[in-house]
Design an enzyme around this catalytic site. Sequence first.
Site, PDB file in Angstrom:
ATOM      1  N   HIS A  64     -48.506  41.331  12.784  1.00 53.05           N
ATOM      2  CA  HIS A  64     -49.484  40.234  12.662  1.00 53.05           C
ATOM      3  C   HIS A  64     -50.341  40.416  11.405  1.00 53.05           C
ATOM      4  CE1 HIS A  64     -49.137  38.308  16.753  1.00 53.05           C
ATOM      5  NE2 HIS A  64     -48.405  39.401  16.899  1.00 53.05           N
ATOM      6  N   ASP A  79     -55.960  34.663  14.182  1.00 51.48           N
ATOM      7  CA  ASP A  79     -54.749  34.689  14.991  1.00 51.48           C
ATOM      8  C   ASP A  79     -55.025  33.904  16.273  1.00 51.48           C
ATOM      9  OD1 ASP A  79     -52.586  35.534  16.725  1.00 51.48           O
ATOM     10  OD2 ASP A  79     -52.276  37.212  15.356  1.00 51.48           O
TER      11      ASP A  79
END
Length: 438
Positions: free
Chosen positions: A20, A113
Amino acid sequence: MEKKACKAHVLVLPYPSQGHINPMLQFAKRLVSKGIKATLATTVYLSKSMHVDPECSIAVETISDGYDETGLEDPASLAAYFDSFRTVGSHTLTMLMKKLDDIGQPVTALVYDPLFPWALDVAKQFGVLKVAFFTQSCAVSNIYYHVNKGFLPLPLSGSDVSIPGLPLLQPSETPSFVYASESTPQALHDFIMNQFSNVVDWMAKLWKLGTVGPTLPSIYLDKRLEDDKVYGINLFKPNTSACMNWLKDRQSGSVVYVSYGSVTDIIPEQMEELAWGLKESKCYFLWVVRESEETKLPKKFKEETSDQGLVVSWCPQMEVLAHESVGCFVTHCGLSSVLEAMSHGVAMVAMPGQFDQPTNAKYVEDVWGTGIRALPNEKGIVTREVVENCIKKIMEGEKGKEVKENATKWKNLAREAIDEGGSSDNNIDQFVAKLLLH
């Protein structure tokens, strides 16, 4: 315009794992190249083990998940950890944004995110631009969206899964949280599906979507950013010299590169089958086995295969995939690994584990044609015979020629699209323009 650009400041908040962090970090680098200041926020716990390139152009700040000393090792349950991250993370993210404001670096936009929907609520308090950055593929996000909206009821029923815009899927080709929903802890299920919880209405009305990938170091794509050869932040220290020195002594296309990423754990039985499959393939291999996984290797395996392979705890994957000696990549099919392989034209043996990996593997074999899947038996284990056979198909057989041609085709298409000024850079320019006007 230049004066305004210096004042614009983007705070980037990825989920604290390598897969990520990397794409959001690369997005931040593109912003920096256009005159925007960018800061990456990660957890206190993760920051202690991060290896940051001193040349990295992105500032790093920390927030807390409530477990600064132990991370995920200490919480009584996943539910407790996620609840702590939401509560403590919201508070410390607020404090960080106030601190940046106090020192004359106010945040103009929060790129977060979507696994952290609470970050959107924090951003609203400051009146900054709010951008959800999805690090998984559009196909996987599409599946999760349909689950979240109730369009795809769980548990799955029937032999096929039909979703608009996607090829027909078997249940096992959906993300593990979908096809194995009944065995997925409720807290983990909610954590994954809730990434759409406060952007669903916005999506339904506007669907204001911009693609910005492949989010890889520029040197391997368009070369627009000087000296952008590495991601710049590693959670593990790579054995760079050992890997590259070993590779340079191998013939072109002769090495099988194997990595299961930074998070996935392999059960001991699967580790053993993979090990002996590599050995029996008779191919050279470079295998990344994290330190926490080394005890699962068969006894004396490294000694018995020292003339054939090299086992390292971590490696510079982009450099390895770019090396001419690499002819095949045995991968868990994390999206970053898949995109890196495709950008280098490297054929794949797909051995997906969980999360989004089964869907990515489906695309690797059946949509892009850049690899083949190593299918598990009824116990969920990919046997040594299957591992050996798949590697030989890629390295030696006619199927391998076809797959490698497709891999090369996709690599060239990606470069051509970027050279012609593709949508990725245009979308980044539009974001920057909006940022400067905010």
